[in-house]
Every structure is written in C-alpha cells, then in structure tokens.
Design a protein around this motif. Structure first.
Motif, PDB file in Angstrom:
ATOM      1  N   ASP A 175      43.870-162.354  35.359  1.00  0.00           N
ATOM      2  CA  ASP A 175      44.773-161.252  35.010  1.00  0.00           C
ATOM      3  C   ASP A 175      44.195-160.383  33.899  1.00  0.00           C
ATOM      4  OD1 ASP A 175      46.686-161.912  36.908  1.00  0.00           O
ATOM      5  OD2 ASP A 175      47.754-163.253  35.543  1.00  0.00           O
ATOM      6  N   LYS A 176      43.545-161.010  32.924  1.00  0.00           N
ATOM      7  CA  LYS A 176      42.922-160.242  31.841  1.00  0.00           C
ATOM      8  C   LYS A 176      41.818-159.343  32.374  1.00  0.00           C
ATOM      9  CE  LYS A 176      43.127-162.082  27.227  1.00  0.00           C
ATOM     10  NZ  LYS A 176      42.410-162.795  26.180  1.00  0.00           N
ATOM     11  N   PHE A 201      41.995-155.359  32.080  1.00  0.00           N
ATOM     12  CA  PHE A 201      40.910-154.767  31.301  1.00  0.00           C
ATOM     13  C   PHE A 201      40.238-153.650  32.087  1.00  0.00           C
ATOM     14  CE2 PHE A 201      36.322-154.697  30.399  1.00  0.00           C
ATOM     15  CZ  PHE A 201      36.362-154.281  29.072  1.00  0.00           C
ATOM     16  N   VAL A 202      39.886-153.917  33.344  1.00  0.00           N
ATOM     17  CA  VAL A 202      39.217-152.906  34.167  1.00  0.00           C
ATOM     18  C   VAL A 202      40.138-151.698  34.364  1.00  0.00           C
ATOM     19  CG1 VAL A 202      38.270-152.405  36.458  1.00  0.00           C
ATOM     20  CG2 VAL A 202      37.659-154.533  35.290  1.00  0.00           C
ATOM     21  N   ASN A 203      41.422-151.935  34.604  1.00  0.00           N
ATOM     22  CA  ASN A 203      42.365-150.825  34.752  1.00  0.00           C
ATOM     23  C   ASN A 203      42.466-150.015  33.467  1.00  0.00           C
ATOM     24  OD1 ASN A 203      43.006-151.341  37.425  1.00  0.00           O
ATOM     25  ND2 ASN A 203      44.732-152.650  36.904  1.00  0.00           N
ATOM     26  N   ILE A 236      40.202-149.632  30.941  1.00  0.00           N
ATOM     27  CA  ILE A 236      39.022-148.830  30.576  1.00  0.00           C
ATOM     28  C   ILE A 236      38.657-147.803  31.634  1.00  0.00           C
ATOM     29  CG2 ILE A 236      38.090-150.590  29.032  1.00  0.00           C
ATOM     30  CD1 ILE A 236      35.920-151.084  31.212  1.00  0.00           C
ATOM     31  N   SER A 237      39.158-147.966  32.843  1.00  0.00           N
ATOM     32  CA  SER A 237      38.830-147.019  33.909  1.00  0.00           C
ATOM     33  C   SER A 237      39.453-145.645  33.681  1.00  0.00           C
ATOM     34  CB  SER A 237      39.264-147.567  35.266  1.00  0.00           C
ATOM     35  OG  SER A 237      38.446-148.661  35.611  1.00  0.00           O
ATOM     36  N   GLN A 238      40.416-145.558  32.780  1.00  0.00           N
ATOM     37  CA  GLN A 238      41.039-144.267  32.501  1.00  0.00           C
ATOM     38  C   GLN A 238      40.142-143.365  31.650  1.00  0.00           C
ATOM     39  OE1 GLN A 238      44.538-144.580  29.960  1.00  0.00           O
ATOM     40  NE2 GLN A 238      43.754-146.500  29.127  1.00  0.00           N
ATOM     41  N   PHE A 239      39.069-143.923  31.098  1.00  0.00           N
ATOM     42  CA  PHE A 239      38.153-143.153  30.255  1.00  0.00           C
ATOM     43  C   PHE A 239      36.887-142.801  31.038  1.00  0.00           C
ATOM     44  CE2 PHE A 239      40.604-145.833  27.328  1.00  0.00           C
ATOM     45  CZ  PHE A 239      41.141-144.859  26.506  1.00  0.00           C
ATOM     46  N   ASN A 240      36.376-141.592  30.819  1.00  0.00           N
ATOM     47  CA  ASN A 240      35.178-141.129  31.521  1.00  0.00           C
ATOM     48  C   ASN A 240      33.910-141.403  30.718  1.00  0.00           C
ATOM     49  OD1 ASN A 240      36.511-140.136  33.790  1.00  0.00           O
ATOM     50  ND2 ASN A 240      37.001-138.232  32.756  1.00  0.00           N
ATOM     51  N   TYR A 241      33.808-142.590  30.184  1.00  0.00           N
ATOM     52  CA  TYR A 241      32.627-142.996  29.426  1.00  0.00           C
ATOM     53  C   TYR A 241      32.047-144.242  30.073  1.00  0.00           C
ATOM     54  CZ  TYR A 241      34.634-139.882  25.936  1.00  0.00           C
ATOM     55  OH  TYR A 241      35.161-138.796  25.307  1.00  0.00           O
ATOM     56  N   ASP A 242      30.803-144.552  29.726  1.00  0.00           N
ATOM     57  CA  ASP A 242      30.185-145.769  30.235  1.00  0.00           C
ATOM     58  C   ASP A 242      30.522-146.941  29.328  1.00  0.00           C
ATOM     59  OD1 ASP A 242      28.961-144.549  32.426  1.00  0.00           O
ATOM     60  OD2 ASP A 242      27.200-143.989  31.244  1.00  0.00           O
ATOM     61  N   ALA A 254      31.127-152.510  32.945  1.00  0.00           N
ATOM     62  CA  ALA A 254      32.415-153.126  32.611  1.00  0.00           C
ATOM     63  C   ALA A 254      33.547-152.662  33.520  1.00  0.00           C
ATOM     64  CB  ALA A 254      32.765-152.838  31.155  1.00  0.00           C
ATOM     65  N   LYS A 255      33.321-151.629  34.315  1.00  0.00           N
ATOM     66  CA  LYS A 255      34.352-151.157  35.239  1.00  0.00           C
ATOM     67  C   LYS A 255      34.248-151.828  36.603  1.00  0.00           C
ATOM     68  CE  LYS A 255      34.806-146.680  32.992  1.00  0.00           C
ATOM     69  NZ  LYS A 255      34.717-145.224  33.143  1.00  0.00           N
ATOM     70  N   SER A 256      33.326-152.775  36.745  1.00  0.00           N
ATOM     71  CA  SER A 256      33.103-153.478  38.007  1.00  0.00           C
ATOM     72  C   SER A 256      33.727-154.872  37.949  1.00  0.00           C
ATOM     73  CB  SER A 256      31.596-153.601  38.273  1.00  0.00           C
ATOM     74  OG  SER A 256      31.356-154.524  39.308  1.00  0.00           O
ATOM     75  N   ILE A 257      34.815-155.051  38.686  1.00  0.00           N
ATOM     76  CA  ILE A 257      35.483-156.360  38.708  1.00  0.00           C
ATOM     77  C   ILE A 257      34.534-157.431  39.235  1.00  0.00           C
ATOM     78  CG2 ILE A 257      37.310-157.695  39.815  1.00  0.00           C
ATOM     79  CD1 ILE A 257      39.128-155.305  39.542  1.00  0.00           C
TER      80      ILE A 257
END
Length: 77
Positions: free
Chosen positions: A12-13, A17-19, A21-27, A39-42
């Motif tokens: 769940d974490k 977490f991915v949800n 940070i995915s709102q930001f357009n940074y790496d 970090a955006k890759s589950i």
C-alpha cells in the motif's frame, strides 16, 4: 537536487507513494545499493529490497521542492 531516505515497506505504501510523486513533472530516482530505478515505476520499486531504507533523489531545486517534501513526508525516515 536533494536526496532523502525513505521507507516503502508495504504494498500500500508503494502504491500511494507512486501516486503521490506522479503529480510532479520532475525526475525521481530510488537508489538501493548499486541499483538506480525510476521512482514512478511500481514494477521497478518491487525489484528492490523493500525491507531496508531507500534513498530518494529528487531532481529539482525549484520552488516545488518544499511541496514535494511535504507530500513525501509520511515516507521519510
């Protein structure tokens, strides 16, 4: 660029977490030993040893850094 230590010790974490940070357009990179993954890759996150803390590298120095740190605060150690 800023690096913080986080813990993602449950499924769940990882999902939240991915949800978050995915709102930001940074790496964002997760570094565990010699492995560096997006970090955006589950799927990438699940390839790491999640029983140990992981370093998160945030690739921005802009104004959004404070927002990002507030969003990821529940995961930081």
């Amino acid at each position: 660029m800023k690096t913080v230590r986080i813990s993602l010790n449950s499924i769940d974490k990882v999902k939240t977490f991915v949800n978050d940070i995915s709102q930001f357009n940074y790496d964002f990179d997760l570094v565990s030993g010699r492995y560096v993954i997006d970090a955006k890759s589950i799927m990438g996150i699940f390839s790491l040893d999640l029983s140990r803390p992981i370093d998160l590298t945030i690739h921005t120095d802009g104004e959004d850094l404070e927002k990002i740190l507030k969003v990821i605060d529940p995961y930081m150690m």
